[in-house]
Design an enzyme around this catalytic site. Structure first.
Site, short mmCIF file in Angstrom:
data_model
loop_
_atom_site.label_atom_id
_atom_site.label_comp_id
_atom_site.label_asym_id
_atom_site.label_seq_id
_atom_site.Cartn_x
_atom_site.Cartn_y
_atom_site.Cartn_z
CG ASP A 177 16.35 20.26 -0.61
OD1 ASP A 177 15.25 20.55 -1.12
OD2 ASP A 177 17.05 21.08 0.02
CD GLU A 193 11.90 18.98 -3.20
OE1 GLU A 193 12.96 19.65 -3.14
OE2 GLU A 193 10.77 19.46 -3.01
CD GLN A 228 8.63 24.31 -1.47
OE1 GLN A 228 9.13 23.41 -2.14
NE2 GLN A 228 7.83 25.24 -1.98
CG HIS A 260 -2.01 -0.86 1.31
ND1 HIS A 260 -1.89 -2.23 1.37
CD2 HIS A 260 -3.34 -0.60 1.33
CE1 HIS A 260 -3.10 -2.76 1.42
NE2 HIS A 260 -4.00 -1.81 1.40
CG ASP A 295 8.61 21.72 -5.64
OD1 ASP A 295 9.07 21.51 -4.50
OD2 ASP A 295 8.19 22.84 -6.01
CD GLU A 353 11.35 21.14 -0.03
OE1 GLU A 353 12.21 21.49 -0.86
OE2 GLU A 353 10.13 21.07 -0.28
#
Ligand code: MN
Ligand code: MN
Length: 186
Positions: free
Chosen positions: A154, A157, A173, A24, A163, A177
């Site tokens: 980061d 990402e 952010q 899941h 993003d 991040e």
């Protein structure tokens, strides 16, 4: 969600015989408010071919830890996904299952933003907000300790091309991040 008739609809049985769980994305135990909500987590669009130890141990332990934060009065935002191609389940390495129709991801990641229960959540997120990010190998040899796989948002990402936390102002952010969680992991 629109479905193109030409798109293959994955069946639960497509996962049989490859050594991967129907993992899941959104856990069943996170959606127990109603039968309809819970049933929705079993749609095949919520599944990824996940190495059993990754699913049942590493990720399950983080999910359980996350629920313990909620039980302790926090609210959480959980984002997760996968990327790459090729994982090692209980029967060895595969790049796809279901006769090539479903890609086995190489990495499974989760991001958890932790806030005290309240409102206006976006405006309450600061540099000090706890953000847990993990990036795990989709490999049955994975450690059961999710804390070992902590990284920065980061980094996820950069690896995934996404993003994340994009509703936050860029200045926020950039702060939340860049850091890697060092808090308790059980
Ligand atoms: Mn970023
Ligand atoms: Mn971002």
């Amino acid at each position: 969600m629109p479905v193109r008739s030409s798109w293959y609809q994955v069946k639960p049985s497509d996962y049989s015989g490859y050594g991967f769980d129907r993992g899941h994305h959104c856990p069943s135990a996170d959606r127990n408010g109603s039968v309809a909500d819970n049933s929705a987590t079993f749609l095949m669009s919520n599944m990824m071919p996940q190495a059993p130890n990754n699913n049942q141990q590493t990720c399950a332990n983080l999910e359980e830890y996350t629920r313990s934060l909620v039980d302790a009065g926090q609210e959480v935002y959980v984002i997760c996904g996968s990327y790459g191609k090729g994982g090692t389940g209980s029967m060895g390495y595969q790049t796809t299952i279901a006769g090539g129709k479903v890609t086995v991801p190489a990495r499974c990641w989760k991001v958890v933003v932790v806030l005290p229960t309240g409102s206006n959540d976006v405006s309450r997120i600061t540099a000090n907000t706890r953000v847990i990010a993990i990036n795990t190998p989709n490999d049955n040899a994975v450690s059961s300790s999710w804390g070992n796989y902590r990284t920065s948002v980061d980094a996820i990402e950069a690896a995934s091309g996404l993003d994340l936390l994009s509703a936050l102002p860029l200045s926020v952010q950039n702060m939340v991040e860049a850091k890697t969680d060092t808090g308790p992991s059980n």
